[in-house]
Write a protein that holds these residues in place. Sequence first.
Motif, mmCIF file in Angstrom:
data_model
loop_
_atom_site.group_PDB
_atom_site.id
_atom_site.type_symbol
_atom_site.label_atom_id
_atom_site.label_comp_id
_atom_site.label_asym_id
_atom_site.label_seq_id
_atom_site.Cartn_x
_atom_site.Cartn_y
_atom_site.Cartn_z
ATOM 1 N N THR A 280 74.452 23.099 -8.817
ATOM 2 C CA THR A 280 73.788 23.711 -9.822
ATOM 3 C C THR A 280 73.946 23.351 -11.419
ATOM 4 O O THR A 280 73.152 23.517 -11.942
ATOM 5 C CB THR A 280 74.694 25.172 -9.794
ATOM 6 O OG1 THR A 280 76.069 25.175 -9.685
ATOM 7 C CG2 THR A 280 74.475 25.890 -8.644
ATOM 8 N N TRP A 324 78.484 30.475 -14.231
ATOM 9 C CA TRP A 324 77.512 30.315 -15.119
ATOM 10 C C TRP A 324 76.426 29.636 -14.505
ATOM 11 O O TRP A 324 75.052 29.864 -14.621
ATOM 12 C CB TRP A 324 77.919 30.026 -16.439
ATOM 13 C CG TRP A 324 78.468 28.528 -16.276
ATOM 14 C CD1 TRP A 324 79.643 28.226 -16.290
ATOM 15 C CD2 TRP A 324 77.693 27.178 -16.992
ATOM 16 N NE1 TRP A 324 79.603 26.901 -16.395
ATOM 17 C CE2 TRP A 324 78.454 26.306 -16.771
ATOM 18 C CE3 TRP A 324 76.369 27.342 -16.968
ATOM 19 C CZ2 TRP A 324 77.895 25.174 -16.954
ATOM 20 C CZ3 TRP A 324 75.686 25.930 -17.095
ATOM 21 C CH2 TRP A 324 76.608 24.739 -17.069
ATOM 22 N N SER A 326 75.754 28.641 -11.469
ATOM 23 C CA SER A 326 75.071 29.118 -10.315
ATOM 24 C C SER A 326 73.778 30.091 -10.709
ATOM 25 O O SER A 326 72.632 30.066 -10.419
ATOM 26 C CB SER A 326 75.929 30.070 -9.514
ATOM 27 O OG SER A 326 77.215 29.239 -8.861
ATOM 28 N N ILE A 327 74.262 31.026 -11.649
ATOM 29 C CA ILE A 327 73.340 31.918 -12.199
ATOM 30 C C ILE A 327 72.062 31.305 -13.125
ATOM 31 O O ILE A 327 71.097 31.236 -12.673
ATOM 32 C CB ILE A 327 73.940 32.879 -13.050
ATOM 33 C CG1 ILE A 327 74.967 33.723 -12.485
ATOM 34 C CG2 ILE A 327 73.070 33.833 -13.807
ATOM 35 C CD1 ILE A 327 76.043 34.332 -13.208
ATOM 36 N N GLU A 328 72.253 30.252 -13.885
ATOM 37 C CA GLU A 328 71.464 29.756 -14.695
ATOM 38 C C GLU A 328 70.583 28.851 -13.922
ATOM 39 O O GLU A 328 69.473 28.587 -13.981
ATOM 40 C CB GLU A 328 72.094 28.929 -15.766
ATOM 41 C CG GLU A 328 71.125 28.570 -16.720
ATOM 42 C CD GLU A 328 71.969 27.859 -18.024
ATOM 43 O OE1 GLU A 328 72.963 28.204 -18.299
ATOM 44 O OE2 GLU A 328 71.345 26.727 -18.510
ATOM 45 N N ASN A 331 68.084 30.824 -11.958
ATOM 46 C CA ASN A 331 67.061 31.168 -12.747
ATOM 47 C C ASN A 331 65.913 29.929 -13.143
ATOM 48 O O ASN A 331 64.810 30.107 -13.198
ATOM 49 C CB ASN A 331 67.570 31.682 -14.184
ATOM 50 C CG ASN A 331 68.312 33.059 -13.916
ATOM 51 O OD1 ASN A 331 67.959 33.846 -13.082
ATOM 52 N ND2 ASN A 331 69.250 33.495 -14.579
ATOM 53 N N PHE A 361 78.023 40.086 -6.316
ATOM 54 C CA PHE A 361 77.157 38.814 -6.937
ATOM 55 C C PHE A 361 75.970 38.417 -6.358
ATOM 56 O O PHE A 361 74.967 38.029 -6.922
ATOM 57 C CB PHE A 361 78.250 37.668 -6.845
ATOM 58 C CG PHE A 361 77.950 36.482 -7.696
ATOM 59 C CD1 PHE A 361 78.119 36.336 -8.937
ATOM 60 C CD2 PHE A 361 77.383 35.426 -6.911
ATOM 61 C CE1 PHE A 361 77.811 35.193 -9.680
ATOM 62 C CE2 PHE A 361 76.933 34.011 -7.505
ATOM 63 C CZ PHE A 361 77.300 33.872 -8.841
ATOM 64 N N GLU A 364 73.308 41.115 -7.393
ATOM 65 C CA GLU A 364 73.147 41.112 -8.712
ATOM 66 C C GLU A 364 72.098 39.974 -9.301
ATOM 67 O O GLU A 364 71.247 39.939 -9.806
ATOM 68 C CB GLU A 364 74.425 40.926 -9.682
ATOM 69 C CG GLU A 364 74.050 40.914 -11.152
ATOM 70 C CD GLU A 364 75.282 41.219 -12.145
ATOM 71 O OE1 GLU A 364 76.506 41.272 -11.703
ATOM 72 O OE2 GLU A 364 74.928 41.010 -13.318
ATOM 73 N N HIS A 365 72.412 38.831 -8.662
ATOM 74 C CA HIS A 365 71.586 37.589 -8.975
ATOM 75 C C HIS A 365 70.686 37.267 -7.751
ATOM 76 O O HIS A 365 70.145 35.936 -7.929
ATOM 77 C CB HIS A 365 72.594 36.348 -9.048
ATOM 78 C CG HIS A 365 73.616 36.858 -10.271
ATOM 79 N ND1 HIS A 365 73.229 36.955 -11.517
ATOM 80 C CD2 HIS A 365 74.923 36.949 -10.202
ATOM 81 C CE1 HIS A 365 74.112 37.233 -12.275
ATOM 82 N NE2 HIS A 365 75.132 37.398 -11.426
#
Length: 490
Positions: A280, A324, A326-328, A331, A361, A364-365
Amino acid sequence: MYRVYNSVRLNVLLLRPDPGNERFGLGPFFRVEPLGLEYIAAALLARGHSPAIVDLRFRRVSSWVKRTRPRLVGISCMHALEYDRVLETAREVRRAAPDAFIVVGGHAAAAFPGPLEKSEIDAVCVDDGEETVPALADAIEKGRPVSGVPALRRKFSEGWTSTAPLADRTDLDAVPLAARSLVERDRRRYHCLLFRPVWLVETARGCPYRCNFCSVWQLYGRSFRERSIGAVVDDLASVGENVFIADDLFWNHPDRSLALARALKERGVKKRWLLVQTRTDLVCRRPDLLEAWRPLAKDFDVFFGLEAASDEGLAGVVKDTGVWASIEAANIARSFGYGVTGNFLVDPDWDEARFRELWDFVAEHGFQRAGYTILTPLPGTELFQRLAPVLEGQPWFKYDMHHVLWEPRLGPRRFFELYAETWRRSILNTRGEKKLSDWMRQVSVADVPYITRVLLRTQRMMRAEAYLKEHHASVPVIAHEYPSEAAPAS
Ligand code: B12
């Protein structure tokens, strides 16, 4: 580069065993060609030997031994869960060809050869096979001692001993192209979920990171090797339209990755489907890599080692990044039209709150396409060495990351209830958001029976009882099944 010989020298049979345990995890959806054996076969061919590759997931060993009359038999052992099945295969070979020399190699064999040092096997290769196997074939053909062949653990009268290591890590360009023609008879049987047939391609090997559950960097000393751009372009241009890239860490070398994307575009290579595995934080640092690669396939999936839903969880497995990323990364990948998939680790030490943290988690993502494996100390890792006394006596088939090797904190029943519930929240649950009928709309009519079979098989991952039954088993439960469409063609 090897000299090319005109006459055939030694018959070598290379075997990919049936792993014996594909009841859980990725096995049923990902059935890929034995690429390591194809590279070894190419090295043997270049030295004038005569290799055959047989995939024992579809074919029987004894008839192929009769047909090929090998003096050298190589058996691959990629995963620790296969050790017992590999020994069983070696015994079958021994019965059919008592005088053949039997060598085992592949990731698990090289990372932790101990369980294979048994009477039915003659040697275990503890490095890549492109140099060792042809050297072994030469030695056997010329009647020279095997002690001169590098990178082996070999059996001798008083026990097992090591031969000299390879002088250097094998240059991946020493064998630029795999001998894919030797597995073409099974091509239609290789698939990754909805995509069939599938080709496995390697552009680079190794990983410089140090996740504590992974045995790859520990075997290769955190090295990272690349195939030359020319070889990769030739390979990708020659294979079919669905490609799983085997690299441990794709895009690791940004400049080379950009140059490779450019060269592929110039050659006009475009695939129906590509799958790559990466980190990631790398994607967050270099979104331009994703932009450059996206046009190379109609559908493009990226698999992230997501591992945990919290920074504390990531630190616990030495991931060297935070959630952070993983989320970014998800996206970024989605913004370029990549399918985002990945894997989370579930620790037998968890309490209920940690499961809920993971579920939240994921919801949400939007990580419903990820899978879940149980944190397992794999042979070849420092984690395994540290836990060795606890692991004593556990059968190898349980090292598939879907069993627990000691009593979980919540007790086995509650742990597996929550683990099964975790899987039920994934896209593979045909009673969840994506129904069986939704899957069927994505495949051709001809593929419906096969996809139905694969999906029905995966539903056992959503049933606590399926895990509990095996948790209590102390001896390997080895079911030898052939898929009905693939009656052994021997
Ligand atoms: C492709 C792959 C798969 C595929 C296909 C496997 C299959 N059934 O055919 C799929 C996706 C199904 C898979 C599943 C799993 N996998 Co897997 N897989 C890989 C991966 C990414 C690439 C292997 C590969 O083809 N590399 C390219 C070729 C060219 O290299 P190679 O195979 O290493 O071959 C070279 C040498 O090993 C050697 N060699 C190979 N065979 C032989 C034979 C002889 C005789 C000799 C002398 C030498 C030799 O020479 C070859 C040429 O240099 C490896 C990563 C890795 N680095 O090994 C993980 C890896 C092998 N998998 C791993 C794991 C954990 C799993 C799963 C448990 C994960 C899960 N979530 O369920 C499942 C188990 C499935 C099952 N039940 O069987 C671990 C194994 C760890 C261990 N010690 O057991 C690895 C190392 C990944 C990791 N980072 O930890 N896997």
